[in-house]
Enzyme design. Structure first.
Site, mmCIF file in Angstrom:
data_model
loop_
_atom_site.group_PDB
_atom_site.id
_atom_site.type_symbol
_atom_site.label_atom_id
_atom_site.label_comp_id
_atom_site.label_asym_id
_atom_site.label_seq_id
_atom_site.Cartn_x
_atom_site.Cartn_y
_atom_site.Cartn_z
ATOM 1 N N GLU A 1 -33.758 -5.841 4.770
ATOM 2 C CA GLU A 1 -33.848 -4.847 3.577
ATOM 3 C C GLU A 1 -32.898 -3.824 3.346
ATOM 4 O O GLU A 1 -32.605 -3.652 2.244
ATOM 5 C CB GLU A 1 -35.355 -3.991 3.804
ATOM 6 C CG GLU A 1 -36.632 -5.045 3.499
ATOM 7 C CD GLU A 1 -36.819 -5.799 2.646
ATOM 8 O OE1 GLU A 1 -36.254 -5.467 1.466
ATOM 9 O OE2 GLU A 1 -37.368 -6.874 2.722
ATOM 10 N N HIS B 1 0.840 -1.220 0.006
ATOM 11 C CA HIS B 1 -0.009 0.094 0.118
ATOM 12 C C HIS B 1 0.796 1.232 0.037
ATOM 13 O O HIS B 1 1.945 1.323 0.353
ATOM 14 C CB HIS B 1 -0.819 -0.170 1.385
ATOM 15 C CG HIS B 1 -1.779 1.211 1.433
ATOM 16 N ND1 HIS B 1 -2.620 1.630 0.420
ATOM 17 C CD2 HIS B 1 -2.070 1.783 2.487
ATOM 18 C CE1 HIS B 1 -3.304 2.606 0.764
ATOM 19 N NE2 HIS B 1 -3.276 3.002 2.056
#
Length: 342
Positions: free
Chosen positions: A228, A109
């Site tokens: 949901e 990184h």
């Protein structure tokens, strides 16, 4: 113009075949790189501090393990595979005093190099090999004969063969099986931080929590809100990954697609994009990294509180109970598994 994609034919393991490769750290990325490189026929050693729990793990998996300083002395290519905020101290104490001219310093990184937390001496080459996936996936894909796409970068001032070394390393971990793209430390770091904060982790988590809380506060059962706003998210993300946004929209119902078009922009709109631009600005100017370094040096008080608050949120309690009812959902003790590599 599309970026060039490097594959197996563009990389040669012979470039690092006679070199000793040291991986400092044996966590998520470290153990994956080490095992893949070893199985690619390369000479890999591990550098760890003496009391690390990973010493026993690495030795049990067939690696020679040395104190970090000794590993650096023995190696031609040294990769830092430890958390960003731990890198500067390890570098100053054990790596820099043992870095000789001609050695190569590698990263997974770009943060430490891009923001100057680590400043390599002249005569030392600096590269990056960053797989675009977590370590366990880098490992599992390699074992299956496949690979995870990766990014490579070479810091200005590095030796002429640095790109070949980066490509060879990428090939050794399986990256060139999927495809490798060259970038810069700056581009990888800034886009990676932005993606994590604005979309993948910060954005997605905040969106899920806001949706969950909106439904619960409106009087709906938390179980319904969980299904949901969190549970079904994987279905949608999988469709996006497999066939893009248009493919996802084709796969859902017409009602869901219509709601996507007219309601999505009401949630993520001009004000959201303005906030994203502010986040990107903080990353580009170094403000985010400066604040993160300060938080780390102060003992992570806010970080620890965020963790505690998140774990105690109603969505976690609801999810834990509902996941126990779903035998098809893979249960993973991620914190427990990671502890073995610390």
């Amino acid at each position: 113009m599309p970026a060039k994609v490097y594959t197996d034919k563009d990389a040669d393991l012979k470039v690092i075949k006679k070199k000793t490769l040291a991986i400092i750290g044996y966590g998520s990325q470290g153990h994956a790189h080490a095992q893949n490189l070893k199985e690619s026929g390369l000479n890999v050693i591990i550098g760890l501090y003496p009391k690390s729990k990973s010493v026993k793990v690495a030795k049990s998996q067939g690696f020679e393990v040395y104190d970090t300083a000794e590993a650096v002395k023995k190696a031609d290519v040294i990769m830092l595979a430890v958390p960003d905020m731990k890198q500067p101290e390890i570098y100053e104490k054990d790596i820099l005093p043992n870095l000789e001219k001609g050695k190569t310093l590698a990263f997974t990184h770009g943060l430490a190099i891009h923001y100057g937390l680590i400043q390599p001496p002249k005569g030392v080459s600096v590269i990056m090999v960053a797989p675009k996936g977590p370590g366990h996936v880098v490992r599992s894909q390699y074992v299956e004969g496949k690979g995870v796409p990766a990014l490579i970068a070479v810091l200005k001032g590095s030796s002429k063969d640095s790109k070949k070394i980066a490509l060879a390393w990428a090939k050794g971990i399986g990256g060139t099986r999927a495809g490798v793209i060259q970038t810069t430390f700056k581009e990888e770091c800034e886009t990676d931080l932005f993606g994590e904060q604005a979309v993948l982790c910060g954005g997605a988590s905040a969106l899920v929590l806001a949706g969950f809380e909106t439904l619960v506060e409106a009087g709906y059962q938390p179980e319904m809100a969980y299904f949901e706003c969190l549970h079904e998210l994987k279905l949608i993300v999988d469709l996006m990954v497999e066939s893009g946004l248009s493919g996802m929209r084709f796969s859902v119902s017409e009602t869901a697609e219509w709601g996507d078009y007219i309601s999505g922009p009401r949630v993520i709109n001009a004000s959201s994009k303005k906030a994203m631009k502010a986040i990107l600005k903080d990353i580009q100017t170094g403000k985010f990294t400066k604040n993160w370094v300060k938080e780390y040096k102060e003992g992570l008080p806010n970080y620890k509180q965020y963790i505690k608050d998140g774990q105690n949120h109603q969505i976690e309690k609801t999810g834990q109970r509902l996941r126990s009812l779903m035998p098809w959902v893979k249960k993973r003790n991620i914190k427990g598994a990671q502890a073995a590599y610390n």
